[in-house]
Design a protein around this motif. Structure first.
Motif, PDB file in Angstrom:
ATOM      1  N   THR A  31       0.431  -1.174   0.495  1.00  0.00           N
ATOM      2  CA  THR A  31       0.165   0.048   0.371  1.00  0.00           C
ATOM      3  C   THR A  31       0.885   0.972   0.262  1.00  0.00           C
ATOM      4  O   THR A  31       1.980   1.124   1.315  1.00  0.00           O
ATOM      5  CB  THR A  31      -0.867  -0.336   0.961  1.00  0.00           C
ATOM      6  N   GLY A  32       0.539   1.884  -0.476  1.00  0.00           N
ATOM      7  CA  GLY A  32       1.511   3.401  -0.825  1.00  0.00           C
ATOM      8  C   GLY A  32       1.057   4.000  -0.919  1.00  0.00           C
ATOM      9  O   GLY A  32      -0.047   4.122   0.874  1.00  0.00           O
ATOM     10  N   ARG A  50      -3.056  13.333   3.554  1.00  0.00           N
ATOM     11  CA  ARG A  50      -2.701  12.202   2.468  1.00  0.00           C
ATOM     12  C   ARG A  50      -2.113  11.912   3.740  1.00  0.00           C
ATOM     13  O   ARG A  50      -0.983  12.940   4.062  1.00  0.00           O
ATOM     14  CB  ARG A  50      -2.523  12.591   1.414  1.00  0.00           C
ATOM     15  N   ASN A  99      -9.073   7.050  -0.230  1.00  0.00           N
ATOM     16  CA  ASN A  99      -8.568   6.509  -1.386  1.00  0.00           C
ATOM     17  C   ASN A  99      -6.781   6.073  -0.778  1.00  0.00           C
ATOM     18  O   ASN A  99      -6.640   6.309  -0.026  1.00  0.00           O
ATOM     19  CB  ASN A  99      -7.990   8.040  -1.711  1.00  0.00           C
ATOM     20  N   ALA A 100      -6.890   4.818  -1.674  1.00  0.00           N
ATOM     21  CA  ALA A 100      -5.938   4.515  -1.882  1.00  0.00           C
ATOM     22  C   ALA A 100      -4.805   3.875  -2.655  1.00  0.00           C
ATOM     23  O   ALA A 100      -5.543   3.871  -3.690  1.00  0.00           O
ATOM     24  CB  ALA A 100      -5.923   2.855  -0.665  1.00  0.00           C
ATOM     25  N   ARG A 101      -3.886   3.807  -2.858  1.00  0.00           N
ATOM     26  CA  ARG A 101      -2.720   3.705  -4.415  1.00  0.00           C
ATOM     27  C   ARG A 101      -2.311   1.986  -4.005  1.00  0.00           C
ATOM     28  O   ARG A 101      -1.523   2.362  -2.967  1.00  0.00           O
ATOM     29  CB  ARG A 101      -2.030   4.322  -4.931  1.00  0.00           C
ATOM     30  N   GLU A 104      -1.590  -4.656  -6.806  1.00  0.00           N
ATOM     31  CA  GLU A 104      -1.868  -5.694  -6.245  1.00  0.00           C
ATOM     32  C   GLU A 104      -1.181  -7.454  -6.245  1.00  0.00           C
ATOM     33  O   GLU A 104      -0.231  -7.412  -7.361  1.00  0.00           O
ATOM     34  CB  GLU A 104      -3.604  -5.615  -7.136  1.00  0.00           C
ATOM     35  N   ASN A 110      -0.773  -1.252 -10.457  1.00  0.00           N
ATOM     36  CA  ASN A 110      -0.989  -0.498  -9.535  1.00  0.00           C
ATOM     37  C   ASN A 110      -2.101   0.373  -9.354  1.00  0.00           C
ATOM     38  O   ASN A 110      -2.843   0.415 -10.650  1.00  0.00           O
ATOM     39  CB  ASN A 110      -0.106   0.479  -9.798  1.00  0.00           C
ATOM     40  N   LEU A 111      -3.064   0.000  -8.638  1.00  0.00           N
ATOM     41  CA  LEU A 111      -3.978   0.337  -8.414  1.00  0.00           C
ATOM     42  C   LEU A 111      -4.501   1.614  -7.652  1.00  0.00           C
ATOM     43  O   LEU A 111      -3.935   1.882  -6.890  1.00  0.00           O
ATOM     44  CB  LEU A 111      -5.359  -0.606  -7.766  1.00  0.00           C
ATOM     45  N   GLU A 112      -5.388   2.104  -8.753  1.00  0.00           N
ATOM     46  CA  GLU A 112      -6.472   3.976  -6.884  1.00  0.00           C
ATOM     47  C   GLU A 112      -7.722   3.188  -6.753  1.00  0.00           C
ATOM     48  O   GLU A 112      -8.254   3.219  -8.070  1.00  0.00           O
ATOM     49  CB  GLU A 112      -6.347   5.103  -7.640  1.00  0.00           C
ATOM     50  N   TRP A 114     -10.977   3.303  -3.965  1.00  0.00           N
ATOM     51  CA  TRP A 114     -12.233   4.437  -3.697  1.00  0.00           C
ATOM     52  C   TRP A 114     -12.838   3.664  -2.875  1.00  0.00           C
ATOM     53  O   TRP A 114     -13.160   2.269  -2.894  1.00  0.00           O
ATOM     54  CB  TRP A 114     -12.737   5.514  -4.105  1.00  0.00           C
TER      55      TRP A 114
END
Length: 124
Positions: A31-32, A50, A99-101, A104, A110-112, A114
Motif C-alpha cells: 500500500t502506497g 494524505r 483513497n489508496a494506491r 495488487e 498498480n491500482l487506485e 476508493w
C-alpha cells in the motif's frame, strides 16, 4: 479484489469531534499513499489529508481548511487509516472518501482504490 471500507461518520455538533476509519482488504502486496477526500453537496471532491510512508519516514499533507484540526494516521501492519477530526465546523459537512494506491498481488498491478464514502454532518 481490493476494497476500502470507511466507518465512523455521523452527526456531530459544531465544535465536536469524530474519528473516521478506513480498512483496506483483499489481495494487496503493498500500500502506497493513502488519503481522505470529501465532497460537499454541489461541490467538487477535494483532498482533505494524505499520508505517505517513504522508508522509515512518514509524510502528511493537509488542506488549509483543516490544518490544526484534523490528524491523519495509518497502521501499515493492519492496512488501516484514520482521520481524527476535532473542532468540527458546519462547512466540514460532506461525504468523506478513503483513497489508496496499492499494488495488487499476484498481478503486480498498480491500482487506485476508493471507498464507498461515509457522511459527516456538522450541525446543531
Amino acid at each position: 479484489q481490493v476494497q476500502l471500507v470507511e466507518s465512523g461518520g455521523g452527526l456531530v455538533q459544531p465544535g465536536g469531534s469524530l474519528r473516521l476509519s478506513c480498512a483496506a482488504s483483499g489481495s494487496i502486496l503493498r500500500t502506497g499513499a493513502m488519503g481522505w477526500y470529501r465532497q460537499a453537496p454541489g461541490k467538487e471532491r477535494e483532498l482533505v489529508a494524505r499520508i505517505i510512508n517513504a522508508g522509515t519516514a512518514t509524510y502528511t499533507d493537509y488542506a488549509d481548511s483543516v490544518k490544526g484540526r484534523f490528524t491523519i494516521s495509518r497502521d501499515n501492519a493492519k492496512n488501516t487509516m484514520t482521520l481524527q477530526m476535532n473542532s468540527l465546523k458546519p462547512e466540514d459537512t460532506a461525504v468523506y472518501y478513503c483513497n489508496a494506491r496499492v499494488v495488487e498481488r499476484p498481478s503486480f498491478r498498480n491500482l487506485e482504490v476508493w471507498g464507498q464514502g461515509t457522511l459527516v454532518t456538522v450541525s446543531s
